[in-house]
Design an enzyme around this catalytic site. Sequence first.
Site, PDB file in Angstrom:
ATOM      1  N   GLY A 265     -17.849  -4.517  -0.305  1.00  0.00           N
ATOM      2  CA  GLY A 265     -17.952  -4.845  -1.488  1.00  0.00           C
ATOM      3  C   GLY A 265     -17.316  -3.752  -2.125  1.00  0.00           C
TER       4      GLY A 265
ATOM      5  CE1 TYR B 165      -2.987  -2.967   0.315  1.00  0.00           C
ATOM      6  CE2 TYR B 165      -3.353  -2.620   2.389  1.00  0.00           C
ATOM      7  CZ  TYR B 165      -3.600  -3.454   1.219  1.00  0.00           C
ATOM      8  OH  TYR B 165      -4.317  -4.550   1.550  1.00  0.00           O
TER       9      TYR B 165
ATOM     10  CG  LEU C 217     -22.208  -5.141  -0.661  1.00  0.00           C
ATOM     11  CD1 LEU C 217     -21.309  -6.185   0.252  1.00  0.00           C
ATOM     12  CD2 LEU C 217     -23.440  -5.826  -1.228  1.00  0.00           C
TER      13      LEU C 217
HETATM   14  N1  LIG Z   1      -5.600  -8.855   1.076  1.00  0.00           N
HETATM   15  C1  LIG Z   1      -5.830  -8.306   0.011  1.00  0.00           C
HETATM   16  O1  LIG Z   1      -5.559  -8.558  -1.136  1.00  0.00           O
HETATM   17  C2  LIG Z   1      -6.573  -7.107   0.203  1.00  0.00           C
HETATM   18  C3  LIG Z   1      -7.333  -6.396  -0.952  1.00  0.00           C
HETATM   19  C4  LIG Z   1      -8.352  -5.372  -0.713  1.00  0.00           C
HETATM   20  C5  LIG Z   1      -8.430  -4.744   0.431  1.00  0.00           C
HETATM   21  N2  LIG Z   1      -7.914  -5.333   1.484  1.00  0.00           N
HETATM   22  C6  LIG Z   1      -8.047  -4.769   2.884  1.00  0.00           C
HETATM   23  O2  LIG Z   1      -9.145  -4.592   3.353  1.00  0.00           O
HETATM   24  C7  LIG Z   1      -9.541  -3.291   3.606  1.00  0.00           C
HETATM   25  C8  LIG Z   1     -11.032  -2.950   3.148  1.00  0.00           C
HETATM   26  O3  LIG Z   1     -11.405  -3.295   1.728  1.00  0.00           O
HETATM   27  P1  LIG Z   1     -11.657  -2.151   0.765  1.00  0.00           P
HETATM   28  O4  LIG Z   1     -11.202  -0.739   1.242  1.00  0.00           O
HETATM   29  O5  LIG Z   1     -11.314  -2.533  -0.426  1.00  0.00           O
HETATM   30  O6  LIG Z   1     -13.243  -2.260   0.725  1.00  0.00           O
HETATM   31  P2  LIG Z   1     -14.424  -1.912   1.676  1.00  0.00           P
HETATM   32  O7  LIG Z   1     -14.195  -1.728   2.976  1.00  0.00           O
HETATM   33  O8  LIG Z   1     -15.362  -2.880   1.327  1.00  0.00           O
HETATM   34  O9  LIG Z   1     -15.132  -0.701   0.858  1.00  0.00           O
HETATM   35  C9  LIG Z   1     -14.326   0.665   0.864  1.00  0.00           C
HETATM   36  C10 LIG Z   1     -14.818   1.734   0.306  1.00  0.00           C
HETATM   37  O10 LIG Z   1     -16.327   1.813   0.611  1.00  0.00           O
HETATM   38  C11 LIG Z   1     -16.507   3.266   0.959  1.00  0.00           C
HETATM   39  N3  LIG Z   1     -17.131   3.159   2.181  1.00  0.00           N
HETATM   40  C12 LIG Z   1     -16.734   2.861   3.358  1.00  0.00           C
HETATM   41  N4  LIG Z   1     -17.772   2.958   4.432  1.00  0.00           N
HETATM   42  C13 LIG Z   1     -18.834   3.461   3.956  1.00  0.00           C
HETATM   43  C14 LIG Z   1     -20.087   3.661   4.278  1.00  0.00           C
HETATM   44  N5  LIG Z   1     -20.450   3.627   5.574  1.00  0.00           N
HETATM   45  N6  LIG Z   1     -20.947   4.310   3.185  1.00  0.00           N
HETATM   46  C15 LIG Z   1     -20.720   4.447   2.063  1.00  0.00           C
HETATM   47  N7  LIG Z   1     -19.400   4.377   1.576  1.00  0.00           N
HETATM   48  C16 LIG Z   1     -18.576   3.775   2.277  1.00  0.00           C
HETATM   49  C17 LIG Z   1     -14.968   3.804   1.037  1.00  0.00           C
HETATM   50  O11 LIG Z   1     -15.174   5.331   0.432  1.00  0.00           O
HETATM   51  P3  LIG Z   1     -14.695   6.442   1.505  1.00  0.00           P
HETATM   52  O12 LIG Z   1     -13.340   6.440   1.672  1.00  0.00           O
HETATM   53  O13 LIG Z   1     -15.098   7.683   0.588  1.00  0.00           O
HETATM   54  O14 LIG Z   1     -15.589   6.213   2.544  1.00  0.00           O
HETATM   55  C18 LIG Z   1     -14.097   2.925   0.114  1.00  0.00           C
HETATM   56  O15 LIG Z   1     -14.463   3.432  -1.144  1.00  0.00           O
HETATM   57  C19 LIG Z   1      -8.516  -2.499   2.787  1.00  0.00           C
HETATM   58  O16 LIG Z   1      -8.345  -1.322   3.409  1.00  0.00           O
HETATM   59  C20 LIG Z   1      -7.292  -3.335   2.974  1.00  0.00           C
HETATM   60  O17 LIG Z   1      -6.692  -3.167   4.574  1.00  0.00           O
HETATM   61  C21 LIG Z   1      -7.036  -6.254   1.293  1.00  0.00           C
END
Ligand SMILES: NC(=O)c1ccc[n+]([C@@H]2O[C@H](COP(=O)([O-])OP(=O)(O)OC[C@H]3O[C@@H](n4cnc5c(N)ncnc54)[C@H](OP(=O)(O)O)[C@@H]3O)[C@@H](O)[C@H]2O)c1
Length: 334
Positions: free
Chosen positions: A212, A64, A216
Amino acid sequence: MTAKERQMDKRLLGTNGLQVSALGFGCMGLSFGYGAATERSDAVALIRGAHDLGVTFFDTAEAYGVENEEVLGEAVAPFRDQVVIATKFGWKDGSPRTGQLDSRPERIRIVADQSLQRLKTDRIDLFYQHRVDPDVPIDEVAGAVRDLIAEGKVKHFGLSEAGAQTIRRAHAVQPVAALQSEYSMFTRDPEAEILPLLEELGIGFVPFSPLGKGFLTGKIDAGTSFPEGDIRNSLPRFQAEARAANHKLAEEIGSLAEAKGVTPAQVALAWLLAQKPWIVPIPGTTKLHRLQENVGGASVELSPDDLQKLAAILAAIPVQGERYSAQGMKMVNR
Ligand SMILES: NC(=O)c1ccc[n+]([C@@H]2O[C@H](COP(=O)([O-])OP(=O)(O)OC[C@H]3O[C@@H](n4cnc5c(N)ncnc54)[C@H](OP(=O)(O)O)[C@@H]3O)[C@@H](O)[C@H]2O)c1
């Protein structure tokens, strides 16, 4: 805020006492994947805000970018002993942009030392292999992490997006505390084979992208445009046509949430928590009000009737579009 409000239920990952808050915080989006990086002072404040709300589990990765681990280390320094830091190794030169992996034991050791420096800490609580490297036998990877554990630099071993055979082989060399793979109402791949295996072996599960990647929450529709540098611009599932088809799912989840007086994001997180007591989702956000909303998901109870309704919605509206590009799909479940 009272001490009681700061309490969040705790969950155990694996069988060696790794205890974390029921919801963690994913730091990725603070500097990687979703467009411009968050201002450093704001990112530090957000992470500290998460801790104030009871979050004790923070997720980062070498991949990251240098600042992601640095910001996390700075943010948690005042309460380091109260939190669990998870980071990851495994991309060539530390960057997914190379499209190549590197889990050679010597490289794992270098990443561990660099991560410790960036995090300004003396141990990595949970060290995941980010993607399985077909060029390095998993026994060697597990052996390298086992050595780091013996030296005290790492406390627990994790895998990400690993397939069943890999998990079994790794676990035989060094017990795996947690698997981190994509799982949500938007991506249910782990249900068939992986979750039963984790239950059998006593391995915890950390769903990434539990909202998602935002879909979601109901805030993304066919008209949404993502900023430059946002990975969703290139993911099949987020192309306009797929988004239009998938929006029905978000709408239905939204209706159920509204009827319960909670938000769709909270339902998405509560659904994951309801699947197994050893599941710990790590939602990410760059905004404090959304962080507060998401943390509230840990207190949302879904009744058997709610869960049945959600199962019916999921069965009726199959998700359109792969979660990764063809190249990305080759790197998962192996
Ligand atoms: N191991 C791997 O390969 C891998 C891959 C992907 C992710 N990850 C880890 O998983 C964590 C979470 O995954 P992710 O960030 O991909 O996806 P997520 O948590 O499913 O979604 C994040 C997205 O949703 C928005 N969001 C968050 N809360 C919200 C809410 N209450 N209402 C509306 N929108 C909302 C955020 O935008 P805003 O910032 O504008 O709120 C962001 O665009 C990452 O930070 C990372 O640490 C790991």
